[in-house]
Design an enzyme around this catalytic site. Structure first.
Site, mmCIF file in Angstrom:
data_model
loop_
_atom_site.group_PDB
_atom_site.id
_atom_site.type_symbol
_atom_site.label_atom_id
_atom_site.label_comp_id
_atom_site.label_asym_id
_atom_site.label_seq_id
_atom_site.Cartn_x
_atom_site.Cartn_y
_atom_site.Cartn_z
ATOM 1 N N GLY A 11 1.871 -2.900 -4.274
ATOM 2 C CA GLY A 11 3.202 -2.563 -4.754
ATOM 3 C C GLY A 11 3.719 -1.307 -4.078
ATOM 4 O O GLY A 11 3.008 -0.654 -3.304
ATOM 5 N N ASP A 12 4.973 -0.972 -4.335
ATOM 6 C CA ASP A 12 5.604 0.234 -3.777
ATOM 7 C C ASP A 12 5.676 0.187 -2.256
ATOM 8 O O ASP A 12 5.711 1.228 -1.603
ATOM 9 C CB ASP A 12 4.867 1.507 -4.220
ATOM 10 N N LYS A 15 9.936 -3.029 -0.984
ATOM 11 C CA LYS A 15 10.573 -4.350 -1.079
ATOM 12 C C LYS A 15 12.059 -4.233 -1.372
ATOM 13 O O LYS A 15 12.866 -4.956 -0.801
ATOM 14 C CB LYS A 15 9.893 -5.182 -2.173
ATOM 15 N N HIS A 40 11.957 -0.582 -8.170
ATOM 16 C CA HIS A 40 12.323 -0.555 -6.764
ATOM 17 C C HIS A 40 13.548 0.326 -6.593
ATOM 18 O O HIS A 40 14.419 0.393 -7.454
ATOM 19 C CB HIS A 40 12.545 -1.954 -6.188
ATOM 20 N N THR A 41 13.573 1.029 -5.478
ATOM 21 C CA THR A 41 14.625 2.000 -5.207
ATOM 22 C C THR A 41 15.475 1.522 -4.045
ATOM 23 O O THR A 41 14.946 1.118 -3.013
ATOM 24 C CB THR A 41 14.018 3.374 -4.867
ATOM 25 N N THR A 298 8.429 4.800 -9.206
ATOM 26 C CA THR A 298 9.793 4.643 -9.722
ATOM 27 C C THR A 298 9.784 4.462 -11.234
ATOM 28 O O THR A 298 10.664 4.950 -11.940
ATOM 29 C CB THR A 298 10.465 3.416 -9.064
#
EC number: 6.3.4.4
Length: 424
Positions: A11-12, A15, A40-41, A298
């Site tokens: 993850g991170d 995406k 998600h950013t 996040t």
């Protein structure tokens, strides 16, 4: 065309940024698993949007959908729609759809999640947002679905059916069972149901009709491959399936529809929370990468553990997802590191491994075997094309391609939309 995007690590990986970049070419972007435990950013100019439920394609012209494999906290959905509207972005039922069968995270799920984690001798790093307990209820057929949330009579009837058992469970865990039938919380959920009643849709039907009409659909995963509930590093995993096959199953789209499967891969590796990370860097170097990469969750704000690129884990991700191409993110973070190291295998009890062992307890005991490459000193954040990258950065990318045997098509050198370019 049906495209699936998943994270190839823990993850991170970035995406949200890549989905935001590619979504301009898609008519629909659909989220297919997870809940608001993932974040998600997306950065557009000076604006930064931190999302947990709504797919990243929201900022472009695509219709965005939340599929029935997601567990949804309606309060978080309301917060996110309000955030967008504050910035002048309308998120109405024409823009966003939620499947009728999407499971709802109830306040008692969150309570039970916190109680369970507090009681564990070995923490698994849950975000305590009720995700796991919502999935337990989904499997047990004891969930409240979106279609019931938006129908007052059905919602109250279903809650009364479930309440006695939930109260017993919470009391047995040492919690306050009153949360299950708390009048204030019930009223809040009824109001949320009323707010989102017009958003309810049949996601599978929408997507299949769009594909029949020649439209482009993107399935967006949350988290990463090695957090998959089945194939990940159990027990340090999430509660849903995060790999590409899950997109077909959860969205109700046949596998013959799939055109592309895109991997999002960080130029190094990170992990938030507990679990094995064979290339983990402790001390000053790990902190340097964490700071340069802004490696803080996040969702939780927790610092992410950082390590060198791990090829064996990538090989497994490629096998599990069937990737057709890769987007490489955060290459800029490696600037100034000398040498750059790629983990090409493991040592495990005297054996040489080029693929992760199946059991998590064995992965804990693996030591990385490295291949070293020369680094670079040039700041990459202003680079606009592959040809502008320093030679050693290009060589790093080429070596990763050789090792992974999957083409790298996009490269990211910063958080902004304009800081991603195609590898021509």
């Amino acid at each position: 065309m049906f495209t699936i995007i998943t994270g190839a690590q823990f993850g991170d990986e970035g995406k949200g940024k890549i989905v935001d970049l590619l979504a301009k070419d898609y008519d629909i972007v659909a989220r297919f698993q997870g809940g608001n435990n993932a974040g998600h950013t997306v950065r557009v100019g000076d604006e930064v949007y931190k999302l947990h439920l709504i797919p990243s394609g929201i900022l472009l012209d695509a219709r965005v959908l939340i599929g029935p494999g997601v567990v949804l906290n309606p309060e978080v959905l309301a917060e996110e729609t309000a955030m967008f509207e504050k910035h002048g972005i309308k998120v109405d039922a024409e823009k966003l759809g939620v499947d009728a069968k999407t499971s709802i995270i109830m306040p008692y799920h969150i309570e039970m999640d916190g109680l369970r984690e507090a009681a564990r001798k070995t923490k698994i790093g849950t975000t305590k947002r009720g995700i796991g307990y919502a999935y337990i209820d989904k499997v047990a057929r004891d969930e409240i679905r979106m279609a019931e949330l938006v129908d007052k009579e059905r919602f109250l009837k279903r809650l009364e059916e479930l309440a006695p058992q939930k109260e017993k469970e919470i009391e047995a865990m040492g919690g306050d069972p009153k949360i299950v039938r708390d009048p204030f919380l019930i009223q809040k959920y009824l109001e949320l149901g009323e707010q989102f009643a017009s958003y309810v849709t049949d996601v599978s039907r929408e997507i299949n009709q769009a594909l029949d009409e020649g439209k482009h659909v993107m399935a967006e995963a949350a988290q990463g491959t090695h957090l998959d509930v089945i194939h990940g590093t159990q027990k340090f995993v999430t509660s849903s399936s995060t790999i590409a096959g899950s997109a077909c199953a959860n969205l109700g789209v046949g596998p013959t529809r799939v055109g592309n499967v895109i991997a999002i891969v960080k130029a190094y590796i990170t992990r938030v929370g507990e679990g094995p990370l064979p290339t983990e860097l402790s001390g000053e170097l790990g902190e340097k990468i964490q700071k340069a990469g802004g490696e803080f969750g996040t969702t939780t704000g927790r610092g992410r553990r950082c390590g060198w690129f791990d090829l064996p884990l990538l090989k497994k991700a490629i096998a599990l997802n069937g990737y057709t191409e890769i987007s490489l993110t955060k290459l800029d973070v490696l600037t100034g590191l000398e040498p750059l190291r790629i983990c090409v295998g493991y040592k495990y009890k005297g054996e040489d491994l080029d693929y992760p062992p199946e059991l998590t307890e064995d992965l804990w005991e693996c030591s990385p075997v490295y291949e070293d490459l020369p680094g670079w000193e040039t700041d990459l954040t202003e680079v606009k094309a592959y040809s502008e990258l320093p030679e050693n950065a290009q060589n790093y990318i080429k070596r990763l391609e050789e090792l992974m045997k999957v083409p790298i098509n996009y490269i990211s050198v910063g958080p902004g939309r304009e800081q991603t370019f195609k590898k021509e």
